[in-house]
Each structure stands twice: as structure tokens, then as C-alpha cells.
Design an enzyme around this catalytic site. Sequence first.
Site, PDB file in Angstrom:
ATOM      1  N   LYS A 152     -11.107   7.839   1.207  1.00  0.00           N
ATOM      2  CA  LYS A 152      -9.786   8.464   1.297  1.00  0.00           C
ATOM      3  C   LYS A 152      -9.567   8.887   2.741  1.00  0.00           C
ATOM      4  CE  LYS A 152     -11.197  11.546  -1.847  1.00  0.00           C
ATOM      5  NZ  LYS A 152     -12.467  10.955  -2.321  1.00  0.00           N
ATOM      6  N   ALA A 253       2.714  18.641  -8.011  1.00  0.00           N
ATOM      7  CA  ALA A 253       4.052  18.066  -7.803  1.00  0.00           C
ATOM      8  C   ALA A 253       4.297  17.985  -6.302  1.00  0.00           C
ATOM      9  CB  ALA A 253       5.098  18.947  -8.467  1.00  0.00           C
ATOM     10  N   GLY A 254       5.079  17.010  -5.880  1.00  0.00           N
ATOM     11  CA  GLY A 254       5.309  16.867  -4.443  1.00  0.00           C
ATOM     12  C   GLY A 254       6.487  15.973  -4.135  1.00  0.00           C
ATOM     13  N   CYS A 261      -1.912   2.461   0.775  1.00  0.00           N
ATOM     14  CA  CYS A 261      -2.540   1.871  -0.412  1.00  0.00           C
ATOM     15  C   CYS A 261      -1.720   1.993  -1.691  1.00  0.00           C
ATOM     16  CB  CYS A 261      -3.926   2.480  -0.608  1.00  0.00           C
ATOM     17  SG  CYS A 261      -5.054   2.054   0.729  1.00  0.00           S
ATOM     18  N   ARG A 329       2.004   5.227   7.478  1.00  0.00           N
ATOM     19  CA  ARG A 329       2.440   4.083   6.676  1.00  0.00           C
ATOM     20  C   ARG A 329       2.997   4.560   5.329  1.00  0.00           C
ATOM     21  NH1 ARG A 329      -2.749   0.162   7.489  1.00  0.00           N
ATOM     22  NH2 ARG A 329      -3.831   2.160   7.363  1.00  0.00           N
TER      23      ARG A 329
HETATM   24  N1  NAD Z   1      -6.751   2.804   4.551  1.00  0.00           N
HETATM   25  C1  NAD Z   1      -7.319   3.158   3.407  1.00  0.00           C
HETATM   26  O1  NAD Z   1      -7.369   4.349   3.072  1.00  0.00           O
HETATM   27  C2  NAD Z   1      -7.941   2.128   2.510  1.00  0.00           C
HETATM   28  C3  NAD Z   1      -8.817   2.537   1.515  1.00  0.00           C
HETATM   29  C4  NAD Z   1      -9.386   1.572   0.678  1.00  0.00           C
HETATM   30  C5  NAD Z   1      -9.065   0.236   0.836  1.00  0.00           C
HETATM   31  N2  NAD Z   1      -8.192  -0.134   1.818  1.00  0.00           N
HETATM   32  C6  NAD Z   1      -7.908  -1.566   1.965  1.00  0.00           C
HETATM   33  O2  NAD Z   1      -8.687  -2.056   3.055  1.00  0.00           O
HETATM   34  C7  NAD Z   1      -7.971  -3.058   3.770  1.00  0.00           C
HETATM   35  C8  NAD Z   1      -7.823  -2.642   5.228  1.00  0.00           C
HETATM   36  O3  NAD Z   1      -7.052  -1.463   5.276  1.00  0.00           O
HETATM   37  P1  NAD Z   1      -6.922  -0.568   6.594  1.00  0.00           P
HETATM   38  O4  NAD Z   1      -6.164   0.638   6.200  1.00  0.00           O
HETATM   39  O5  NAD Z   1      -8.243  -0.425   7.247  1.00  0.00           O
HETATM   40  O6  NAD Z   1      -5.989  -1.513   7.474  1.00  0.00           O
HETATM   41  P2  NAD Z   1      -5.698  -1.358   9.052  1.00  0.00           P
HETATM   42  O7  NAD Z   1      -4.369  -1.972   9.248  1.00  0.00           O
HETATM   43  O8  NAD Z   1      -5.931   0.037   9.494  1.00  0.00           O
HETATM   44  O9  NAD Z   1      -6.832  -2.256   9.735  1.00  0.00           O
HETATM   45  C9  NAD Z   1      -6.873  -3.640   9.686  1.00  0.00           C
HETATM   46  C10 NAD Z   1      -7.397  -4.153  11.011  1.00  0.00           C
HETATM   47  O10 NAD Z   1      -7.503  -5.579  10.921  1.00  0.00           O
HETATM   48  C11 NAD Z   1      -7.126  -6.119  12.168  1.00  0.00           C
HETATM   49  N3  NAD Z   1      -6.758  -7.520  12.028  1.00  0.00           N
HETATM   50  C12 NAD Z   1      -5.587  -8.068  11.612  1.00  0.00           C
HETATM   51  N4  NAD Z   1      -5.654  -9.404  11.638  1.00  0.00           N
HETATM   52  C13 NAD Z   1      -6.891  -9.723  12.074  1.00  0.00           C
HETATM   53  C14 NAD Z   1      -7.562 -10.939  12.317  1.00  0.00           C
HETATM   54  N5  NAD Z   1      -6.956 -12.101  12.132  1.00  0.00           N
HETATM   55  N6  NAD Z   1      -8.840 -10.887  12.769  1.00  0.00           N
HETATM   56  C15 NAD Z   1      -9.465  -9.706  12.985  1.00  0.00           C
HETATM   57  N7  NAD Z   1      -8.867  -8.516  12.773  1.00  0.00           N
HETATM   58  C16 NAD Z   1      -7.614  -8.532  12.323  1.00  0.00           C
HETATM   59  C17 NAD Z   1      -5.980  -5.245  12.626  1.00  0.00           C
HETATM   60  O11 NAD Z   1      -5.780  -5.347  14.023  1.00  0.00           O
HETATM   61  C18 NAD Z   1      -6.473  -3.863  12.192  1.00  0.00           C
HETATM   62  O12 NAD Z   1      -7.201  -3.215  13.211  1.00  0.00           O
HETATM   63  C19 NAD Z   1      -6.654  -3.240   3.031  1.00  0.00           C
HETATM   64  O13 NAD Z   1      -6.788  -4.253   2.089  1.00  0.00           O
HETATM   65  C20 NAD Z   1      -6.479  -1.909   2.311  1.00  0.00           C
HETATM   66  O14 NAD Z   1      -5.688  -2.014   1.161  1.00  0.00           O
HETATM   67  C21 NAD Z   1      -7.637   0.777   2.661  1.00  0.00           C
END
Ligand code: NAD
Length: 435
Positions: A152, A253-254, A261, A329
Site C-alpha cells: 500500500k 466514509a469519504g 489501483c 493518480r
Molecule cells: N502503486 C501501487 O500501489 C501498486 C500496488 C500493487 C500493484 N500495483 C501494480 O503494479 C504495476 C506497477 O504499478 P506502479 O504503481 O509501480 O506503476 P508506476 O507507473 O509507478 O511505475 C511503472 C514504471 O515502469 C516504467 N516503464 C514503462 N514502460 C517501460 C518499459 N517499456 N520498460 C521499462 N520500464 C518501463 C515507467 O517509467 C515507470 O517508472 C501496475 O500493474 C499496478 O497495478 C501497484
Amino acid sequence: MKLSIIGTGYVGLVQGACFADSGNTVICMDVDEKKINGLKKGVIPIYEPGLEEMVRRNAQDGRLLFTTNLKTAVENSKVLFLCLPTPQLEDGSADLSRVLSVSEKLAVFINEDKLLVSKSTVPVGTVDKIKQVVRKKTKYDVEVVSNPEFLKEGTAIQDSLKPERIIIGTRNKKAIEVLKDLYAPFVRTGNPILLMSERSAEMTKYAANAFLATKISFMNELSNLCETVGADIDWVRKGIGSDPRIGNQFLFAGVGYGGSCFPKDVKALVRTSQEVNGDLKILKAVDEVNERQKRLLVRKLEHYYKGQLKNKIIVLWGLSFKPQTDDMREAPSLVIMNALLEAGAHVRAHDPIALTRAKALFPKKVEFFENCYDALKGGEALLIITEWNEFRRPDFPRMKSLMKTPVIFDGRNIYDPKTLKEAGFIYFGMGRKAE
Ligand SMILES: NC(=O)c1ccc[n+]([C@@H]2O[C@H](COP(=O)([O-])OP(=O)(O)OC[C@H]3O[C@@H](n4cnc5c(N)ncnc54)[C@H](O)[C@@H]3O)[C@@H](O)[C@H]2O)c1
């Protein structure tokens, strides 16, 4: 172990740092040159408590490396983690283009048998697709595993160092052994490592987020009913939360859920069901309720000012989608600021951490303030959007003296209505009109 992280964002950087911290050598790869150059100099691209210190320490000790070169990352690691974005496409489905194209590209550089681990949140069947594109391009034995991430934002380091559970989606014995070994330092207190099929692992991630989003929309919808019928959602929350079958978390509530995500994952799961002629009615409603909830504060404000928001000075405290992160986001604050600007209001906003990101999204149109009291000057209403700790016990007399009209719309129910009334404010909470 030698590991590579492909995609060094919120998930990739945190995971990379935590894996390095337990002694592994980790190469974090990303296409974003600015980000990688910054990281090489110790500049951390996101706000996440504890991350900066952990990244610096492990980088200094030579266990955490950064590169934009995919070949370097692939050739020098035994296990590769895909932490790539899977944003929402227009039809609600998850965009798998990066996951699949990067898998195809990296396969060409594979120089020995390796393990490819998908940490991105991806629809059921994606691991099978990754296997197909990778195996077409390499002669080596590459096992592809689903290992969804549950961290998280705001507590990501703690969540990664002490995960409530680890999900490993594969039936491959060798892959299971490698990942169990890698995660062993994080589950010493006995939290489970659950082994299941790739498809069940992929579905588990969506089910978790969809369930949490459902809790939020349920409470938000109920809070609006409370307001109409003269009940207080905060008492209702306490009343139901003490039942262990319900649990007391995620019942506040919010102003609606946001972030990178929940919104996209709820929509993607709905889309997955539609693709197989299903119809997830509950989740469609969850999404609809959330969209409505994000606009509720502005509707309340319009009602209070009898539809006249033109030239009114409206102040927002809290812009990130939740406290302890700078992530903007899908933040409800974006919808609220847009609606206020459309209505002709002047918007003054403060956030303890997310100002830089917010400024990039609203150049010029919104006035941003480093200090929460400066933002209040001349305000005709204050909206609490994100429940940062520093907003919980503010100097109420000072606030009142700064505002033109002492009206507070508390989108997170962080204040006691009675205290606020005594301090001379006109107070509106969420679902607590009665008391
Ligand atoms: N943010 C969260 O809290 C969270 C939690 C659990 C799961 N996820 C999942 O994890 C995944 C990543 O989420 P995030 O929040 O870290 O995303 P993010 O956007 O913060 O990070 C993704 C990274 O990938 C890089 N990237 C994009 N295209 C690329 C490529 N072709 N080659 C190499 N790097 C590349 C981007 O520059 C970026 O730095 C998603 O599927 C998301 O749903 C996110």
C-alpha cells in the site's frame, strides 16, 4: 540472488530496495532516463516513508544498481520481476501492451535458464500470454510466474518487509523453491506463502482490490442515506466494525477512492467478466457510486451557496489520493478542483507532499500554498480532501480569523462536529448531519 526489476516505479523501486536490503544484488531498470539518472545520484522520484534512506544505503553498498539498459538487466540476473504499468484502456480493460512488448524484448537477451515473475496487476490469462511471447524468442527454459503485489502506498516499505501474505502463482517446483527462498526473510513471523495456479493468483489480486473498493463504496452510499434519515455514519461504523465478521478497517466514509489501483482494477475486472459474457453487477455499482461520491462535496458546496460558486474562494487541504504519498493518480481532488474551476470558483490548495505533482496537473489555474494557513486567507469554504495527520489538530481560532466565511466541508470526518460548532465554524461532515 541476482535479481532485476523491470519498471522502477512505486512497486518496482520499493520491491527492488527491499530485496537489496535482504542481501540480494538488484538491478532496477526503467526506460525513464531522467528517473534512472536521478536514482544514480540518490534522487528518489516518489515520496514513500523510509524509501530514500533504504535506497541510498543499498546503492552505496553496491547491492542496488540502476540502468536504462534492458540487456544489462536481463543478462545479469537469474530472476526478473516485471513491475510495469497496466493502465486502463478506454473500454475499461487493462493495457497489457507494455507487459507483453517488454517480455518479448527481454526474451532476446536471455542467456541462461531464468525465472520471469509478473508483479504487475494483470487479468487472468496474462501469464500464459507472457509465456507464449517469451518462449517464441528464446531457446532457454524460462518459467513465468504470477506473484501479485499487495503493498500500500504510504506504508509500502513495511508492507514489503512484512507482507500479510505472499501469493505465488505457479505449479513449477523449481520456481516455487527460488521464490520461497527469496521471500523467506520477509515471512519469518509465519505469514503465509500461498501456492496456487497462475490464474488464481492473477484473480486474487483483482479480488482483493475489488473487495476493498466495495467496502468503501458501500460505506459511502450508506453515509449519504444516514445524512438523509438523521443517523451518523461514524456511530454506524463503530457499531458494525466491532463484529469480527465485518472488521473495523476500510469503513470510513469519504470523498471516494482514487489512486493508481482501485479505479482501474475494478473496471478491469468488470471488463474481464464481460469478455466471457458475464456481468459483475456489484462491481459496476461500486464504480458508479464512487464516481458520484467524488462529486458530492462540490454538490454540497453548491447547495450551501445556492448554486453560486462563481468567484467564491474555495480552499482545499489535501490533494494526494491518500495520506503519506505524493501519488495524484485518479485522486478525488482532481475531480473536485476541475468541478470548482468549471463553476467559476477561485481554488487555493495545500498538500504537505503532493504540491509538485499537483502543480504539474493544474498549471496556473489553481493557487498552491506550501503552508496550510496561507491557503486559508479569504477562504469562503475549506474542503478537507485528504486526511493528512497535520490537519487533525489545527489552530481553529487562527483558521477562523483567516477565513472570510468559516465554513468547513470535512470530506474525511476528521473533526468533531461539536468542537467545530463551539469554535464558531459552520461544519458539514460526511453522513453525520444528525449529531
Ligand atoms: N502503486 C501501487 O500501489 C501498486 C500496488 C500493487 C500493484 N500495483 C501494480 O503494479 C504495476 C506497477 O504499478 P506502479 O504503481 O509501480 O506503476 P508506476 O507507473 O509507478 O511505475 C511503472 C514504471 O515502469 C516504467 N516503464 C514503462 N514502460 C517501460 C518499459 N517499456 N520498460 C521499462 N520500464 C518501463 C515507467 O517509467 C515507470 O517508472 C501496475 O500493474 C499496478 O497495478 C501497484
